[in-house]
Design a protein around this motif. Sequence first.
Motif, PDB file in Angstrom:
ATOM      1  N   VAL A  15     -11.150   0.040   3.203  1.00 21.17           N
ATOM      2  CA  VAL A  15     -10.426   1.289   3.518  1.00 21.17           C
ATOM      3  C   VAL A  15     -10.231   2.047   2.439  1.00 21.17           C
ATOM      4  CG1 VAL A  15      -8.829   2.248   4.989  1.00 21.17           C
ATOM      5  CG2 VAL A  15      -9.537   0.287   6.036  1.00 21.17           C
ATOM      6  N   ASN A  16     -10.510   3.381   2.334  1.00 20.61           N
ATOM      7  CA  ASN A  16     -10.206   3.876   0.816  1.00 20.61           C
ATOM      8  C   ASN A  16     -10.354   3.110  -0.129  1.00 20.61           C
ATOM      9  OD1 ASN A  16      -9.409   6.013   2.607  1.00 20.61           O
ATOM     10  ND2 ASN A  16      -7.146   5.934   2.135  1.00 20.61           N
ATOM     11  N   GLU A  17     -11.779   2.579  -0.159  1.00 16.91           N
ATOM     12  CA  GLU A  17     -12.264   1.728  -1.281  1.00 16.91           C
ATOM     13  C   GLU A  17     -11.591   0.337  -1.603  1.00 16.91           C
ATOM     14  OE1 GLU A  17     -12.594   5.404  -3.222  1.00 16.91           O
ATOM     15  OE2 GLU A  17     -14.408   5.229  -1.788  1.00 16.91           O
ATOM     16  N   ARG A  18     -10.689   0.101  -0.552  1.00 16.64           N
ATOM     17  CA  ARG A  18      -9.665  -0.988  -1.124  1.00 16.64           C
ATOM     18  C   ARG A  18     -10.151  -2.300   0.040  1.00 16.64           C
ATOM     19  NH1 ARG A  18      -4.940   1.776  -2.011  1.00 16.64           N
ATOM     20  NH2 ARG A  18      -3.677   0.368  -1.206  1.00 16.64           N
ATOM     21  N   PRO A  19     -10.246  -3.384  -0.324  1.00  8.60           N
ATOM     22  CA  PRO A  19     -10.794  -4.272   0.596  1.00  8.60           C
ATOM     23  C   PRO A  19      -9.640  -4.769   1.687  1.00  8.60           C
ATOM     24  CG  PRO A  19     -10.382  -5.511  -1.477  1.00  8.60           C
ATOM     25  CD  PRO A  19     -10.180  -3.960  -1.490  1.00  8.60           C
ATOM     26  N   VAL A  20      -9.920  -4.913   2.867  1.00 10.36           N
ATOM     27  CA  VAL A  20      -8.818  -5.309   4.009  1.00 10.36           C
ATOM     28  C   VAL A  20      -9.719  -6.409   4.695  1.00 10.36           C
ATOM     29  CG1 VAL A  20      -7.451  -3.294   3.962  1.00 10.36           C
ATOM     30  CG2 VAL A  20      -9.459  -3.346   5.449  1.00 10.36           C
ATOM     31  N   SER A  21      -8.824  -7.389   5.203  1.00 11.18           N
ATOM     32  CA  SER A  21      -9.218  -8.397   6.217  1.00 11.18           C
ATOM     33  C   SER A  21      -9.073  -8.073   7.724  1.00 11.18           C
ATOM     34  CB  SER A  21      -9.018  -9.689   5.562  1.00 11.18           C
ATOM     35  OG  SER A  21      -9.698  -9.904   4.271  1.00 11.18           O
ATOM     36  N   VAL A  22      -9.708  -8.059   8.627  1.00  8.33           N
ATOM     37  CA  VAL A  22      -9.179  -8.155   9.798  1.00  8.33           C
ATOM     38  C   VAL A  22      -9.802  -8.936  10.850  1.00  8.33           C
ATOM     39  CG1 VAL A  22      -8.204  -5.417  10.197  1.00  8.33           C
ATOM     40  CG2 VAL A  22     -10.693  -6.088  10.162  1.00  8.33           C
ATOM     41  N   ALA A  23      -9.213  -9.199  12.087  1.00  9.98           N
ATOM     42  CA  ALA A  23      -9.731 -10.400  12.842  1.00  9.98           C
ATOM     43  C   ALA A  23     -11.176  -9.931  13.697  1.00  9.98           C
ATOM     44  CB  ALA A  23      -9.058 -10.690  13.894  1.00  9.98           C
ATOM     45  N   PRO A  24     -12.040 -10.645  13.813  1.00 10.79           N
ATOM     46  CA  PRO A  24     -13.233 -10.086  14.582  1.00 10.79           C
ATOM     47  C   PRO A  24     -12.717  -9.377  15.729  1.00 10.79           C
ATOM     48  CG  PRO A  24     -13.486 -12.232  13.976  1.00 10.79           C
ATOM     49  CD  PRO A  24     -12.175 -12.060  13.727  1.00 10.79           C
ATOM     50  N   GLY A  25     -13.560  -8.288  16.167  1.00 10.67           N
ATOM     51  CA  GLY A  25     -13.111  -7.482  17.373  1.00 10.67           C
ATOM     52  C   GLY A  25     -11.840  -6.403  16.879  1.00 10.67           C
ATOM     53  N   ALA A  26     -11.382  -6.287  15.859  1.00  9.88           N
ATOM     54  CA  ALA A  26     -10.396  -5.424  15.522  1.00  9.88           C
ATOM     55  C   ALA A  26     -10.910  -3.845  15.772  1.00  9.88           C
ATOM     56  CB  ALA A  26      -9.764  -5.716  14.076  1.00  9.88           C
ATOM     57  N   ARG A  27      -9.953  -3.181  15.810  1.00 10.86           N
ATOM     58  CA  ARG A  27     -10.339  -1.862  15.796  1.00 10.86           C
ATOM     59  C   ARG A  27      -9.889  -0.984  14.632  1.00 10.86           C
ATOM     60  NH1 ARG A  27     -12.330  -0.944  21.070  1.00 10.86           N
ATOM     61  NH2 ARG A  27     -12.192  -2.988  21.482  1.00 10.86           N
ATOM     62  N   VAL A  28     -10.366   0.136  14.281  1.00 11.17           N
ATOM     63  CA  VAL A  28     -10.200   0.953  13.241  1.00 11.17           C
ATOM     64  C   VAL A  28      -8.711   1.218  12.670  1.00 11.17           C
ATOM     65  CG1 VAL A  28     -10.803   3.001  12.011  1.00 11.17           C
ATOM     66  CG2 VAL A  28     -12.674   2.128  13.300  1.00 11.17           C
TER      67      VAL A  28
END
Length: 409
Positions: free
Chosen positions: A3-16
């Motif tokens: 997001v905005n060139e920065r790595p983020v981790s979210v769980a599978p099935g997450a929303r934007v």
Amino acid sequence: MFVNERPVSVAPGARVRDAVEQLDHDLAELVGRGAAYVTDGVGRPVDAGDPVGEGGAIFRVVVSARQGAPRLSKELLRRWPKAELHVHLDGCLRPRTMLELARVQGIRLPADTPEGLAQALSVKHAKNLEEYLTKYEITLSVMQTAAALERVAYEFVLDAAADGVRYVEVRYSPLLHRPALTLGQAIEAPLAGIKRGEAETGTKVGVIVCGIRTRSPAESLELARAAAEYRTAGVVAFDLAGAERGFPARDHAQAFAYAVQHGMACTCHAGEGDGPESIHQALHACGARRIGHGTRLGEDAALLEYVVEHRVPLEMCLTSNLHTHTVPSLAEHPFKRYLDRGAVVTLNTDGRLVDGVSLTDEYFLAHTVGGLAQEDLARVVLNACESAFLPEFEKVALVSRVQSELEAL
Ligand SMILES: [Zn+2]
């Protein structure tokens, strides 16, 4: 994901919105309030409620300079009554169905999971219209039996209805189901599936048969003859599809003439892979009453004027045009300009699976990227209803049903 060139981790099935929240709570709040919006890696707006999709996806949060009217959500647009005039049956299969059909028929596909298959069939990275069309060879490979065609057509109606579509004209080429099926069988099977889908959903469906530009004019004529037999059974029109440049529509004029003489309407893909001269031919050499795409119409000011004055409907497909590189970006798509000029613009998906969009998505893009306000979008819905290849009394009934549904919203 990023997001905005920065790595983020979210769980599978997450929303934007979850991915944005991971990056920056304040930014997520701006998105929530409509003061910022999110786009994908190529700048197409996505809904905060959309699933994030595959790992490595790229999103950007754009903070709006001015706060306009609250935007329509995808969820609301899905509930809008809609009509679609330009969509290919062989571009709309459910991946899971494709896998089942392939297994039963012993056909190898490029992937063995629904997600992998959707990815493999996505035309997002096609270089041009010609490469885009190669994806259809894969979907067609599992559609060579009457039972498969019936099922695919049935599921198509269910999916369209679930997307809020009240009337749809779906097209395909029975020529591409030979020699496995005769033209008659290749027309009857989808008609049967459609009838089943219509009865279950209340969505009304018309069928458009497509001649293929790269095939011989004799085959187009043969198809027009076969299709005319089914004019009262659900086949409403004749179209010409396939690689446009170098394969002029006028070569198939005899097939168009046969269709017209036997009570069918005509539309024609034009101004997508080639310029306005191709649209000119579709209208004046082939008697097309609508134009498939017509994206490049504006390159000929006099022709645009003609199309506006004669109220020739344009079956425009935003996302598909981006995928075939007919337009360099959605922001540069001319549909808004044509609409403002007074043209009868309609919005369509072209292929729900291959283009990875629903009709709701196309309306959402027109709203967010094209800046179409609620009343413009309603105009586009009604344009599609009024441009349907339906008998006049049925068209009036459709328009008034959709109009009152829109007013109720
Ligand atoms: Zn098309």
